[in-house]
Design an enzyme around this catalytic site. Structure first.
Site, short mmCIF file in Angstrom:
data_model
loop_
_atom_site.label_atom_id
_atom_site.label_comp_id
_atom_site.label_asym_id
_atom_site.label_seq_id
_atom_site.Cartn_x
_atom_site.Cartn_y
_atom_site.Cartn_z
N CYS A 2 28.32 28.90 43.80
CA CYS A 2 27.17 29.44 44.22
C CYS A 2 27.99 30.19 45.42
O CYS A 2 28.95 29.97 45.84
CB CYS A 2 26.06 28.66 44.82
SG CYS A 2 25.22 27.95 43.23
N ARG A 27 30.56 34.59 42.84
CA ARG A 27 30.31 33.19 42.64
C ARG A 27 29.38 32.67 42.01
O ARG A 27 29.16 31.46 41.70
CB ARG A 27 30.38 32.66 44.12
CG ARG A 27 31.55 32.93 45.13
CD ARG A 27 31.78 32.34 46.25
NE ARG A 27 31.53 30.86 46.36
CZ ARG A 27 32.45 30.08 46.06
NH1 ARG A 27 33.76 30.58 46.05
NH2 ARG A 27 32.31 28.81 46.06
N TRP A 75 24.52 30.01 40.75
CA TRP A 75 24.96 29.80 39.55
C TRP A 75 24.50 28.29 38.98
O TRP A 75 25.05 27.58 39.53
CB TRP A 75 26.75 29.80 39.44
CG TRP A 75 27.13 30.05 37.97
CD1 TRP A 75 26.69 30.72 37.00
CD2 TRP A 75 28.00 28.83 37.47
NE1 TRP A 75 27.40 30.42 35.77
CE2 TRP A 75 28.16 29.38 36.01
CE3 TRP A 75 28.86 27.70 38.05
CZ2 TRP A 75 29.03 28.59 35.30
CZ3 TRP A 75 29.53 27.25 37.10
CH2 TRP A 75 29.61 27.76 35.56
N ASN A 101 25.78 25.45 48.39
CA ASN A 101 26.80 25.38 47.06
C ASN A 101 27.50 24.19 46.99
O ASN A 101 28.13 23.41 47.84
CB ASN A 101 27.96 26.46 47.56
CG ASN A 101 28.75 26.50 46.51
OD1 ASN A 101 28.71 26.29 45.36
ND2 ASN A 101 30.11 26.78 46.84
N GLY A 102 27.48 23.52 45.69
CA GLY A 102 28.13 22.24 45.34
C GLY A 102 27.23 21.51 44.55
O GLY A 102 26.07 21.93 44.20
N GLU A 481 45.98 33.34 26.33
CA GLU A 481 45.69 34.08 27.41
C GLU A 481 45.04 35.42 26.66
O GLU A 481 44.02 35.80 27.22
CB GLU A 481 46.66 34.43 28.44
CG GLU A 481 46.08 35.18 29.61
CD GLU A 481 45.01 34.83 30.44
OE1 GLU A 481 44.76 33.54 30.14
OE2 GLU A 481 44.27 35.47 31.08
N LYS A 485 40.99 36.23 27.38
CA LYS A 485 40.47 37.67 28.14
C LYS A 485 39.54 38.14 27.03
O LYS A 485 38.80 38.98 27.57
CB LYS A 485 41.82 38.72 28.30
CG LYS A 485 42.79 38.05 29.58
CD LYS A 485 42.02 38.56 30.61
CE LYS A 485 41.86 37.65 31.83
NZ LYS A 485 41.82 36.21 31.55
N GLU A 488 36.18 36.10 26.73
CA GLU A 488 35.50 36.10 27.95
C GLU A 488 34.58 37.55 28.50
O GLU A 488 33.60 37.40 29.03
CB GLU A 488 36.13 35.38 29.22
CG GLU A 488 37.42 36.25 29.61
CD GLU A 488 37.79 35.52 30.87
OE1 GLU A 488 37.26 34.63 31.56
OE2 GLU A 488 39.27 35.57 31.15
N HIS A 504 48.16 26.31 8.07
CA HIS A 504 47.68 24.91 7.84
C HIS A 504 46.26 24.95 8.06
O HIS A 504 45.35 24.02 8.61
CB HIS A 504 48.25 24.15 8.95
CG HIS A 504 49.81 23.83 8.77
ND1 HIS A 504 50.46 23.36 7.68
CD2 HIS A 504 50.99 24.64 9.42
CE1 HIS A 504 51.71 23.50 7.87
NE2 HIS A 504 51.94 23.91 8.57
N LYS A 603 33.19 32.96 39.10
CA LYS A 603 34.64 32.89 39.21
C LYS A 603 35.25 31.70 39.49
O LYS A 603 36.45 31.42 39.39
CB LYS A 603 34.69 33.89 40.42
CG LYS A 603 36.14 34.40 40.96
CD LYS A 603 36.87 34.90 39.77
CE LYS A 603 38.27 35.14 40.17
NZ LYS A 603 39.09 35.69 39.16
C1 AGP Z 1 40.11 33.25 33.66
O1 AGP Z 1 39.88 34.58 33.03
C2 AGP Z 1 38.90 32.57 33.57
N1 AGP Z 1 37.86 33.10 34.40
C3 AGP Z 1 39.04 30.81 33.67
O2 AGP Z 1 39.68 30.44 32.67
C4 AGP Z 1 40.08 30.56 35.11
O3 AGP Z 1 41.04 30.79 34.81
C5 AGP Z 1 39.75 29.14 35.35
O4 AGP Z 1 38.37 28.69 35.60
C6 AGP Z 1 40.66 28.37 36.19
O5 AGP Z 1 40.26 28.82 37.50
P1 AGP Z 1 41.16 28.60 38.78
O6 AGP Z 1 42.41 29.25 38.44
O7 AGP Z 1 40.49 29.28 40.05
O8 AGP Z 1 41.12 27.16 39.07
#
Ligand code: AGP
Length: 608
Positions: A2, A27, A75, A101-102, A481, A485, A488, A504, A603
């Site tokens: 948040c 956030r 969030w 936040n937390g 990766e 991408k 997400e 397999h 994020k």
């Molecule tokens: C990356 O595109 C994602 N949003 C997510 O997997 C991110 O890499 C993961 O949450 C780790 O975040 P951090 O690097 O801030 O620890």
């Protein structure tokens, strides 16, 4: 996950709070709210939905006069997104307002105790417990009440607090969730992150764990958990506001993709002098480097994918055994950590709860820890024994690109340094590989210039339902990766598979027209990878290949080929990922998705 802001000064608070929250929506953004002291009472306005709903509700803050306030963008973790669950939260008499936040991990126990004492709860959140607990402990001294609350609650918090009886003060407290204090010209601010205050000040204090801050219009005081005043130094933030704004690009993600050449350069430059590698922040003696028995790379998501690549690089160059763990698994698998192991925690935000917990697990066992982090002053950066920053600047898009690229560079440099110190690489070999690294920014630029061609190709797959990414060795890490991408930001289902593993079972999913992205950059695995391409094509797949510029065989083997410039096989991830990022970006844009703030994501995932 948040964002909180607060302001006390000579200006109207509400517009400043809304502006700051706008910079923190990455956030979390399922609901938002602000509380402003209007001279008599604390007025609270909050709403489900994006920040603009709240801005409209308050006429951009005009309906909430006052020069002291706090704000929050959420969030959800406890309690679904709703007006009621949005922050700020009041005590019953509405004399105290809190943003948080937390996670308060013992909130149920505290809620029960407070209910037994006659307190009534309006929301389902953990945060509301803090508002009532402050009420319970408040006997006229806010700082005393806050300190008592900090002793009682378990979990993580960055708090912004107003007391109606103390309208000349703004209170803040922190444990594990990020919190900064900005010293402005016409007032002072608190925020979860730097972009929220940059418009008003560059002088920032990073609140450490279990510290509180008391802000007045023209002063800031800091206290520890015993209520003793402490002295802190401020940090001057070099970022300019544009660095945290879109800078003319349609989305933060596109802007940040185009910042990758600079990010790679900035992460390399301070550490490569002529042809030697100087990682000052490592401050490990050569003896300590030689004594490393095993490296554990622990991370989440894309950061985890860089760790899988780094395993090949560390083991290939330095011959140090490497284990790569998902942070959320690491702590619970009772890992075997030798005393001369090194634990690398890779994290862009430096606040990911799973990664922070893994760090603490490693530290608790007395193992050396090194954080590879992008956010200066973040929890992982501060708690790791050593920290190597990735200098990518603020990454606003939820889907990481430039920080990912910087994380790769940081781990390449560490592997080269370790290999050199352990006598696995001669000075000439090291110099040659550093030469390859120095070319990466220009090569990334070239690949980015290719965007129209990739956009055209991406538009053909906007309606795709399943996309597969395959690769061997480092190409498998790249596939992981590339697949993440796409998933997400475009919400298209995708899987990454070790190319040799597809047969397999999962190959049964390949049918006519299924898109398979084959990453083929490891020369010693060309033949095997090409046979995997044949396997899927004979079952109807349409194969997009990402391969080295000299692999002309690919024209015949695949349906669509994207070439990457020549580089050392250990470094191809830094290049091959570029077209895959662009592909995902344009599919997402073509689908009309919210590229920078994909649904369900935040994020920085600061909950386990
Ligand atoms: C990356 O595109 C994602 N949003 C997510 O997997 C991110 O890499 C993961 O949450 C780790 O975040 P951090 O690097 O801030 O620890």
């Amino acid at each position: 996950m948040c964002g909180i802001v607060g302001y006390i000064g000579a200006s109207q608070a509400a517009p400043i709070l809304l502006d700051g929250l706008g910079k923190l929506e990455y956030r979390g953004y399922d609901s938002a709210g602000i509380a402003v002291y209007d001279g008599k009472k604390i007025q609270v306005k909050k709403a489900i939905g994006r920040l603009k709903v709240l801005s409209e509700l308050t006429h951009d803050g005009a309906t909430m006069p006052g020069t002291l306030g706090v704000g929050h963008t959420r969030w959800a973790t406890h309690g679904a997104p709703s007006d009621l669950n949005a922050h700020p939260h009041y005590n019953k008499e509405e004399t105290i307002a809190v943003v948080h936040n937390g996670i308060i991990e013992n909130y149920l126990k505290l809620r029960k105790k407070l209910t037994e004492k006659g307190y009534e709860f309006r929301s389902e959140t953990d945060t509301e417990v803090v508002a009532h607990l402050l009420d319970y402990y408040y006997k006229g001294d806010p700082l005393e009440a806050i300190t008592k609350v900090m002793h009682r609650v378990e979990g993580s918090y960055a708090l912004g607090i107003l007391f109606r009886e103390h309208p000349d003060r703004l209170y803040a407290a922190r444990k594990d969730s990020p919190l900064i204090v900005g010293q402005g010209k016409d007032g002072n601010l608190i925020a979860s992150d730097v972009p929220a205050v940059l418009k008003y000040t560059r002088e920032v204090y990073f609140i450490r764990n279990e510290e509180t801050a008391v802000l007045t219009t023209d002063g800031i005081a800091f206290y520890n958990m015993d209520g003793e005043e402490i002295v802190k130094n401020s940090t001057t933030i070099e970022w300019d506001l544009n660095a945290a704004e879109k800078g003319g690009y349609e989305h933060f993600m596109l802007k940040e993709m185009y910042e990758q050449p600079k990010t790679v350069q900035d992460t390399l430059k301070p550490r490569v002098k002529e042809n030697t590698i100087e990682i000052e922040e490592l401050s490990m003696t050569e003896e300590e480097i030689r004594s490393i028995s095993r490296i554990h790379i622990v991370a989440c998501g894309s950061a985890y994918h860089t760790g899988i690549t780094a395993k090949y690089v560390f083991e290939g160059l330095a011959r140090i055994p490497v284990e790569v763990d998902l942070a959320s698994e690491f702590r619970y698998r009772n890992p075997i950590l030798e005393e001369d192991a090194l634990v690398l925690i890779v994290s862009q935000s430096g606040e990911t709860a799973d990664s922070l917990a893994a760090l603490r697990e490693a530290k608790g066992r007395g193992v050396k820890t090194l954080g590879i982090v992008n956010v200066v002053g973040s929890s992982i950066a501060r708690e790791a024994d050593k920290v190597m920053y990735t200098w990518a600047g603020p990454e606003i898009a939820v889907a990481t690109t430039k920080a990912y690229s910087a994380q790769l560079i940081a781990q390449y440099l560490l592997a080269l340094k370790f290999a050199q110190v352990r006598g696995r690489l001669t000075a000439e070999e090291t110099a040659a590989m550093l030469g390859d690294l120095k070319k990466l920014p220009g090569q990334i630029e070239m690949l980015l210039a290719n965007k129209e061609r990739i956009q055209k190709f991406a538009n053909r797959y906007i309606a795709a339902k399943d996309v597969f990414f395959i690769g061997r060795g480092i190409d498998y890490a790249i596939s992981l990766e590339g697949s993440l991408k796409l998933k997400e930001i475009s919400y298209i289902h995708s899987e990454a598979y070790a190319a040799g593993e597809l047969k397999h079972g999962t190959i049964s999913l390949i049918e006519e027209g299924t898109l398979v992205a084959a990453v083929v950059t490891q020369k010693d695995l060309y033949k095997k990878s090409m046979s995997n391409i044949v396997e899927v094509r004979t079952r109807g797949a349409f194969v997009l290949a990402v391969t080295n510029v000299d692999n002309t065989e690919m024209e015949k083997a695949a349906d669509y080929v994207i070439y990457i410039p020549q580089t050392n096989p250990y470094f191809t991830n830094s290049l091959a990922i570029i077209p895959l990022q662009l592909f995902s970006y344009y599919v997402s844009v073509g689908k009309g998705c919210d590229v920078d703030k994909p649904r369900n994501l935040a994020k920085s995932v600061t909950v386990e």
